[in-house]
Motif scaffolding. Sequence first.
Motif, PDB file in Angstrom:
ATOM      1  N   CYS A  18       0.845  -1.199   0.000  1.00  0.00           N
ATOM      2  CA  CYS A  18       0.000   0.000   0.000  1.00  0.00           C
ATOM      3  C   CYS A  18       0.884   1.253   0.000  1.00  0.00           C
ATOM      4  O   CYS A  18       2.019   1.213   0.486  1.00  0.00           O
ATOM      5  CB  CYS A  18      -0.881  -0.019   1.249  1.00  0.00           C
ATOM      6  N   SER A  74       0.595   3.497   1.956  1.00  0.00           N
ATOM      7  CA  SER A  74       0.902   3.749   3.381  1.00  0.00           C
ATOM      8  C   SER A  74       2.170   3.005   3.800  1.00  0.00           C
ATOM      9  O   SER A  74       2.877   3.443   4.710  1.00  0.00           O
ATOM     10  CB  SER A  74      -0.265   3.322   4.273  1.00  0.00           C
ATOM     11  N   HIS A  83      -0.577  -4.767   5.377  1.00  0.00           N
ATOM     12  CA  HIS A  83      -1.907  -4.631   5.989  1.00  0.00           C
ATOM     13  C   HIS A  83      -3.031  -4.791   4.974  1.00  0.00           C
ATOM     14  O   HIS A  83      -4.178  -4.521   5.280  1.00  0.00           O
ATOM     15  CB  HIS A  83      -2.014  -3.281   6.711  1.00  0.00           C
ATOM     16  N   ASP A  86      -8.377  -2.779   1.814  1.00  0.00           N
ATOM     17  CA  ASP A  86      -7.936  -1.421   2.132  1.00  0.00           C
ATOM     18  C   ASP A  86      -8.313  -0.416   1.045  1.00  0.00           C
ATOM     19  O   ASP A  86      -9.206   0.403   1.235  1.00  0.00           O
ATOM     20  CB  ASP A  86      -6.411  -1.429   2.367  1.00  0.00           C
TER      21      ASP A  86
HETATM   22 ZN    ZN Z   1      -3.063   0.894   3.318  1.00  0.00          ZN
END
Ligand code: ZN
Length: 388
Positions: free
Chosen positions: A39, A41, A61, A170
């Motif tokens: 991701c 992130s 995640h 996500d």
């Molecule tokens: Zn993420």
Amino acid sequence: MKAVEWHGKKDVRVNSKRPMPLVTDPRDVVLQVTSSAICGSDLHLYLGNMLGMVPGDILGHEFMGVVHEVGPDVKSVKKGDRVVVCFDIGCGECYFCSKLQAFSCCGNTNPSQEEKAMYGDRTAGFFGYSHLTGGYPGGQAEYVRVPFADVNTLKVPENLSDEKVVLLSDILPTAWHANELGEVGQGDVVAIWGAGPVGILAAHCAQARGAKEVFLIDAVQYRLDFAKQKLPGLRTINFKQEKVYEALRKVASHGIDVGIDAVGMHYADSVLHKLQMMTMLETDTPEIVNDIVYNVRKGGRVSIVGAYAGYTNHFNLGAFMEKSLTMRGGQTPVQKYWKHLLELVQKSQLNPSLVITHQQPLEKAPELYKTFNDKVDNCIKVVMHPGL
Ligand code: ZN
Ligand code: NAD
């Protein structure tokens, strides 16, 4: 088992000798991971911009797999079920989970005084995302423990491939959340800053919700070209080549109805240092939120799903107030949206897999992180497979 570990800035390693996770609470399951994405992130961790990481922490995640072991109190899934796991771990019982349906605000993980000062009276748990958010081992691994499995897993039908559903974990809900926060609907003119996987799927969702015009803004031309090709009718702006304000005003003379930030704290090298100095974060980001405030019409909406921590920029509160804007932001409560989004995927009204450009074995993680971060090889979204 094999797992992808964080060892410091731009230092990601695969360790094949990690112990298997165990059911440690009756509400846990242990999942055998089949697909695990990287991701945007994760890039904040990769670039060393988040505190609370410890060398050896398992990343990841955004993942799914097959239930391998089940705690005695788990009711909704059984061994062998194929499930997607949400990135934010909700307990399903606290004030935030049960009253507000805001699982990303789950108050279950007992924040320290310092964390309370920084994030308020809650610390949502995230997989593979630093000890500030619970220190839960991540899903870029062969196996992972999933706490509160009744709340944090979603069974998916066998006829939908991993590719079609893994991003329900996500970024599809995040793209949808961006539209929900901005109340995107029929006839709106929407502009999205950031043509990464989140921004592209936010544009996809905006179109699906009936927006009249959707703009995607970035300076990485291959990402804009990719999005335009995948999403007919999309307009793109390369902010290094064109003036954003002028391009938007040509279509929306009063300003855009909704602006979405899908960029976030953009890779400021100094963040960690500043945090150590000041306890609270201050990020040297491009002034995206101010750009949005500048471009949104009076009475318009500003939606922030790009990730930030602490103080950022010198926010133009004057314009925000005088223009009567609404601004909302937050981590995505995935559990609130994922059943509905699964239905839209089943009906082919949404296709999150359109952003996936790279699918490789988990062992390739170090080079895949680099490719995604450096924006080379026409990379948009990476999905890794421990079993390949
Ligand atoms: Zn993420
Ligand atoms: P990404 O890094 O692949 O994409 C970010 C894009 O923004 C890049 O293409 C980059 O070129 C572009 N960009 C940089 N500066 C810009 C500027 N000034 N104007 C316009 N574009 C600019 O990441 P992603 O996977 O698409 O994720 C985007 C953001 O969403 C990240 O901050 C991530 O942490 C966040 N995120 C939030 C949630 C949530 O729950 N709120 C969930 C997932 C991701």
